[in-house]
Design a protein around this motif. Structure first.
Motif, PDB file in Angstrom:
ATOM      1  N   ARG A  54       0.819  -1.223   0.000  1.00 11.69           N
ATOM      2  CA  ARG A  54       0.000   0.000   0.000  1.00 11.69           C
ATOM      3  C   ARG A  54       0.847   1.265   0.000  1.00 11.69           C
ATOM      4  O   ARG A  54       0.377   2.336  -0.367  1.00 11.69           O
ATOM      5  N   LYS A  55       2.115   1.171   0.399  1.00  8.71           N
ATOM      6  CA  LYS A  55       2.982   2.347   0.512  1.00  8.71           C
ATOM      7  C   LYS A  55       4.002   2.468  -0.617  1.00  8.71           C
ATOM      8  O   LYS A  55       4.316   3.553  -1.053  1.00  8.71           O
ATOM      9  N   PHE A  56       4.556   1.352  -1.075  1.00  9.13           N
ATOM     10  CA  PHE A  56       5.640   1.355  -2.055  1.00  9.13           C
ATOM     11  C   PHE A  56       5.143   0.999  -3.450  1.00  9.13           C
ATOM     12  O   PHE A  56       4.357   0.067  -3.617  1.00  9.13           O
ATOM     13  N   GLY A  57       5.672   1.720  -4.443  1.00 10.34           N
ATOM     14  CA  GLY A  57       5.408   1.403  -5.837  1.00 10.34           C
ATOM     15  C   GLY A  57       6.687   1.552  -6.644  1.00 10.34           C
ATOM     16  O   GLY A  57       7.573   2.336  -6.302  1.00 10.34           O
ATOM     17  N   VAL A  58       6.796   0.803  -7.722  1.00 10.56           N
ATOM     18  CA  VAL A  58       7.960   0.890  -8.591  1.00 10.56           C
ATOM     19  C   VAL A  58       7.496   0.847 -10.051  1.00 10.56           C
ATOM     20  O   VAL A  58       6.526   0.159 -10.375  1.00 10.56           O
ATOM     21  N   SER A  59       8.177   1.602 -10.902  1.00 12.42           N
ATOM     22  CA  SER A  59       7.866   1.626 -12.337  1.00 12.42           C
ATOM     23  C   SER A  59       9.154   1.523 -13.129  1.00 12.42           C
ATOM     24  O   SER A  59      10.182   2.079 -12.743  1.00 12.42           O
ATOM     25  N   PHE A  60       9.072   0.816 -14.242  1.00 14.27           N
ATOM     26  CA  PHE A  60      10.181   0.709 -15.176  1.00 14.27           C
ATOM     27  C   PHE A  60       9.666   1.174 -16.535  1.00 14.27           C
ATOM     28  O   PHE A  60       8.566   0.816 -16.934  1.00 14.27           O
ATOM     29  N   ALA A  61      10.469   1.955 -17.219  1.00 16.89           N
ATOM     30  CA  ALA A  61      10.063   2.438 -18.545  1.00 16.89           C
ATOM     31  C   ALA A  61      11.251   2.380 -19.491  1.00 16.89           C
ATOM     32  O   ALA A  61      12.404   2.542 -19.072  1.00 16.89           O
ATOM     33  N   SER A  62      10.969   2.152 -20.754  1.00 15.15           N
ATOM     34  CA  SER A  62      11.992   2.228 -21.792  1.00 15.15           C
ATOM     35  C   SER A  62      11.372   2.914 -22.998  1.00 15.15           C
ATOM     36  O   SER A  62      10.162   2.897 -23.183  1.00 15.15           O
ATOM     37  N   VAL A  97      13.804   4.245 -14.104  1.00 14.69           N
ATOM     38  CA  VAL A  97      13.310   3.513 -12.941  1.00 14.69           C
ATOM     39  C   VAL A  97      12.762   4.547 -11.965  1.00 14.69           C
ATOM     40  O   VAL A  97      13.433   5.525 -11.642  1.00 14.69           O
ATOM     41  N   TYR A  98      11.539   4.336 -11.505  1.00 14.26           N
ATOM     42  CA  TYR A  98      10.852   5.282 -10.630  1.00 14.26           C
ATOM     43  C   TYR A  98      10.325   4.527  -9.409  1.00 14.26           C
ATOM     44  O   TYR A  98       9.620   3.530  -9.557  1.00 14.26           O
ATOM     45  N   ILE A  99      10.682   4.974  -8.214  1.00  8.77           N
ATOM     46  CA  ILE A  99      10.227   4.350  -6.970  1.00  8.77           C
ATOM     47  C   ILE A  99       9.543   5.417  -6.131  1.00  8.77           C
ATOM     48  O   ILE A  99      10.077   6.524  -5.991  1.00  8.77           O
ATOM     49  N   ASP A 100       8.363   5.095  -5.597  1.00 12.31           N
ATOM     50  CA  ASP A 100       7.704   6.078  -4.731  1.00 12.31           C
ATOM     51  C   ASP A 100       7.226   5.419  -3.435  1.00 12.31           C
ATOM     52  O   ASP A 100       6.969   4.220  -3.371  1.00 12.31           O
ATOM     53  N   GLN A 106      -2.146  12.350   0.206  1.00 10.62           N
ATOM     54  CA  GLN A 106      -1.751  13.630  -0.364  1.00 10.62           C
ATOM     55  C   GLN A 106      -0.238  13.815  -0.489  1.00 10.62           C
ATOM     56  O   GLN A 106       0.220  14.723  -1.166  1.00 10.62           O
ATOM     57  N   LEU A 107       0.567  12.994   0.182  1.00 10.28           N
ATOM     58  CA  LEU A 107       2.007  13.238   0.240  1.00 10.28           C
ATOM     59  C   LEU A 107       2.789  11.963  -0.042  1.00 10.28           C
ATOM     60  O   LEU A 107       2.544  10.919   0.562  1.00 10.28           O
ATOM     61  N   SER A 108       3.742  12.056  -0.995  1.00 11.14           N
ATOM     62  CA  SER A 108       4.614  10.919  -1.280  1.00 11.14           C
ATOM     63  C   SER A 108       6.025  11.407  -1.612  1.00 11.14           C
ATOM     64  O   SER A 108       6.238  12.546  -2.011  1.00 11.14           O
ATOM     65  N   PHE A 109       6.971  10.532  -1.434  1.00 16.80           N
ATOM     66  CA  PHE A 109       8.384  10.767  -1.706  1.00 16.80           C
ATOM     67  C   PHE A 109       8.761   9.895  -2.901  1.00 16.80           C
ATOM     68  O   PHE A 109       8.314   8.750  -3.003  1.00 16.80           O
ATOM     69  N   PHE A 110       9.607  10.403  -3.816  1.00 18.23           N
ATOM     70  CA  PHE A 110       9.992   9.575  -4.958  1.00 18.23           C
ATOM     71  C   PHE A 110      11.481   9.685  -5.257  1.00 18.23           C
ATOM     72  O   PHE A 110      12.139  10.666  -4.916  1.00 18.23           O
ATOM     73  N   VAL A 111      11.985   8.651  -5.899  1.00 20.20           N
ATOM     74  CA  VAL A 111      13.339   8.589  -6.433  1.00 20.20           C
ATOM     75  C   VAL A 111      13.195   8.167  -7.884  1.00 20.20           C
ATOM     76  O   VAL A 111      12.473   7.222  -8.198  1.00 20.20           O
ATOM     77  N   ASP A 112      13.850   8.885  -8.790  1.00 21.47           N
ATOM     78  CA  ASP A 112      13.740   8.612 -10.218  1.00 21.47           C
ATOM     79  C   ASP A 112      15.133   8.670 -10.825  1.00 21.47           C
ATOM     80  O   ASP A 112      15.916   9.565 -10.518  1.00 21.47           O
ATOM     81  N   GLY A 113      15.464   7.722 -11.676  1.00 19.86           N
ATOM     82  CA  GLY A 113      16.758   7.719 -12.341  1.00 19.86           C
ATOM     83  C   GLY A 113      16.663   7.032 -13.676  1.00 19.86           C
ATOM     84  O   GLY A 113      15.757   6.232 -13.923  1.00 19.86           O
ATOM     85  N   GLY A 114      17.600   7.363 -14.547  1.00 16.96           N
ATOM     86  CA  GLY A 114      17.564   6.726 -15.851  1.00 16.96           C
ATOM     87  C   GLY A 114      18.733   7.110 -16.726  1.00 16.96           C
ATOM     88  O   GLY A 114      19.683   7.772 -16.296  1.00 16.96           O
ATOM     89  N   TYR A 115      18.639   6.703 -17.974  1.00 18.36           N
ATOM     90  CA  TYR A 115      19.694   6.904 -18.961  1.00 18.36           C
ATOM     91  C   TYR A 115      19.040   7.171 -20.306  1.00 18.36           C
ATOM     92  O   TYR A 115      18.030   6.541 -20.651  1.00 18.36           O
ATOM     93  N   ASN A 150      25.038  11.164 -24.246  1.00 13.63           N
ATOM     94  CA  ASN A 150      24.658  10.183 -23.233  1.00 13.63           C
ATOM     95  C   ASN A 150      24.296  10.967 -21.985  1.00 13.63           C
ATOM     96  O   ASN A 150      25.082  11.803 -21.539  1.00 13.63           O
ATOM     97  N   ARG A 151      23.126  10.711 -21.459  1.00 14.35           N
ATOM     98  CA  ARG A 151      22.671  11.452 -20.274  1.00 14.35           C
ATOM     99  C   ARG A 151      22.235  10.473 -19.202  1.00 14.35           C
ATOM    100  O   ARG A 151      21.359   9.650 -19.421  1.00 14.35           O
ATOM    101  N   LEU A 152      22.872  10.556 -18.061  1.00 12.95           N
ATOM    102  CA  LEU A 152      22.504   9.780 -16.895  1.00 12.95           C
ATOM    103  C   LEU A 152      21.885  10.766 -15.910  1.00 12.95           C
ATOM    104  O   LEU A 152      22.460  11.823 -15.657  1.00 12.95           O
ATOM    105  N   TYR A 153      20.705  10.462 -15.388  1.00 12.65           N
ATOM    106  CA  TYR A 153      20.051  11.414 -14.494  1.00 12.65           C
ATOM    107  C   TYR A 153      19.512  10.717 -13.256  1.00 12.65           C
ATOM    108  O   TYR A 153      19.243   9.523 -13.250  1.00 12.65           O
ATOM    109  N   PHE A 154      19.360  11.518 -12.195  1.00 16.15           N
ATOM    110  CA  PHE A 154      18.881  11.027 -10.914  1.00 16.15           C
ATOM    111  C   PHE A 154      18.130  12.164 -10.233  1.00 16.15           C
ATOM    112  O   PHE A 154      18.630  13.293 -10.192  1.00 16.15           O
ATOM    113  N   MET A 155      16.938  11.897  -9.723  1.00 18.96           N
ATOM    114  CA  MET A 155      16.134  12.916  -9.036  1.00 18.96           C
ATOM    115  C   MET A 155      15.549  12.331  -7.760  1.00 18.96           C
ATOM    116  O   MET A 155      15.240  11.143  -7.702  1.00 18.96           O
ATOM    117  N   ILE A 156      15.397  13.180  -6.785  1.00 13.14           N
ATOM    118  CA  ILE A 156      14.612  12.837  -5.599  1.00 13.14           C
ATOM    119  C   ILE A 156      13.639  13.981  -5.390  1.00 13.14           C
ATOM    120  O   ILE A 156      13.920  15.125  -5.745  1.00 13.14           O
TER     121      ILE A 156
END
Length: 164
Positions: A54-62, A97-100, A106-115, A150-156
């Motif tokens: 109920r709290k954690f979710g993960v997404s993968f995209a290409s 890759v996206y994890i929340d 109303q409030l969530s924290f996320f980490v997102d990274g990719g290439y 080539n771009r490697l990115y990371f966000m919180i």
């Protein structure tokens, strides 16, 4: 994208046009070079999302893009010359890759990274003078333009939902 180079020094090859590294250095101030770039790439994406609980979710995209179109304007103010590149073709691909984590509805924290990579983008180069002229671009025969990135990115971050 747009950026400029300000202050610093210039170092250009002498009359024969060959770079040696021993060219005289000239100090400059103010905006010396400006560079603008626009890249268009329609893409096809695939995304898979999974709720771990109920709290954690993960997404993968290409994604892939089989054709890219780009334009650049590179203005060298000290030399009074502007270069204009038109590039086409190439290939773009990437993944994400996206994890929340939901604290509440109303409030969530996320980490997102990719290439993301762009390869084999080629085109023509034209040039003209800067300032007041008729705007005629001269195609620079014997010169071309290429782009690879080539771009490697990371966000919180934090997401706040304002309404239900």
């Amino acid at each position: 994208k747009k950026w400029s180079a300000q202050d610093g020094s210039l170092q250009y090859p002498l009359d024969d046009g060959l770079w040696t590294g021993n060219e005289p250095e000239q100090k400059v101030s103010g905006t010396v070079i400006s560079y603008e770039q626009a890249i268009w790439y329609p893409s096809i994406s695939l995304m898979a999302s999974y709720k771990l609980n109920r709290k954690f979710g993960v997404s993968f995209a290409s994604s892939i893009s089989p054709y890219i179109w780009a334009q650049t304007i590179d203005t060298h103010f000290m030399r009074s010359v502007r270069f204009y590149d038109i590039l086409g073709g190439g290939f773009c691909y990437g993944f994400d890759v996206y994890i929340d984590y939901m604290f509440s509805k109303q409030l969530s924290f996320f980490v997102d990274g990719g290439y993301k990579a762009i390869t084999n983008l080629n085109g023509n180069t034209s040039s003209s003078g800067t300032g007041i002229d008729d705007g005629t671009l001269i195609i620079d025969e014997g010169y071309g333009s290429e782009m690879e990135t080539n771009r490697l990115y990371f966000m919180i971050g934090v997401k706040i939902k304002l309404s239900n």
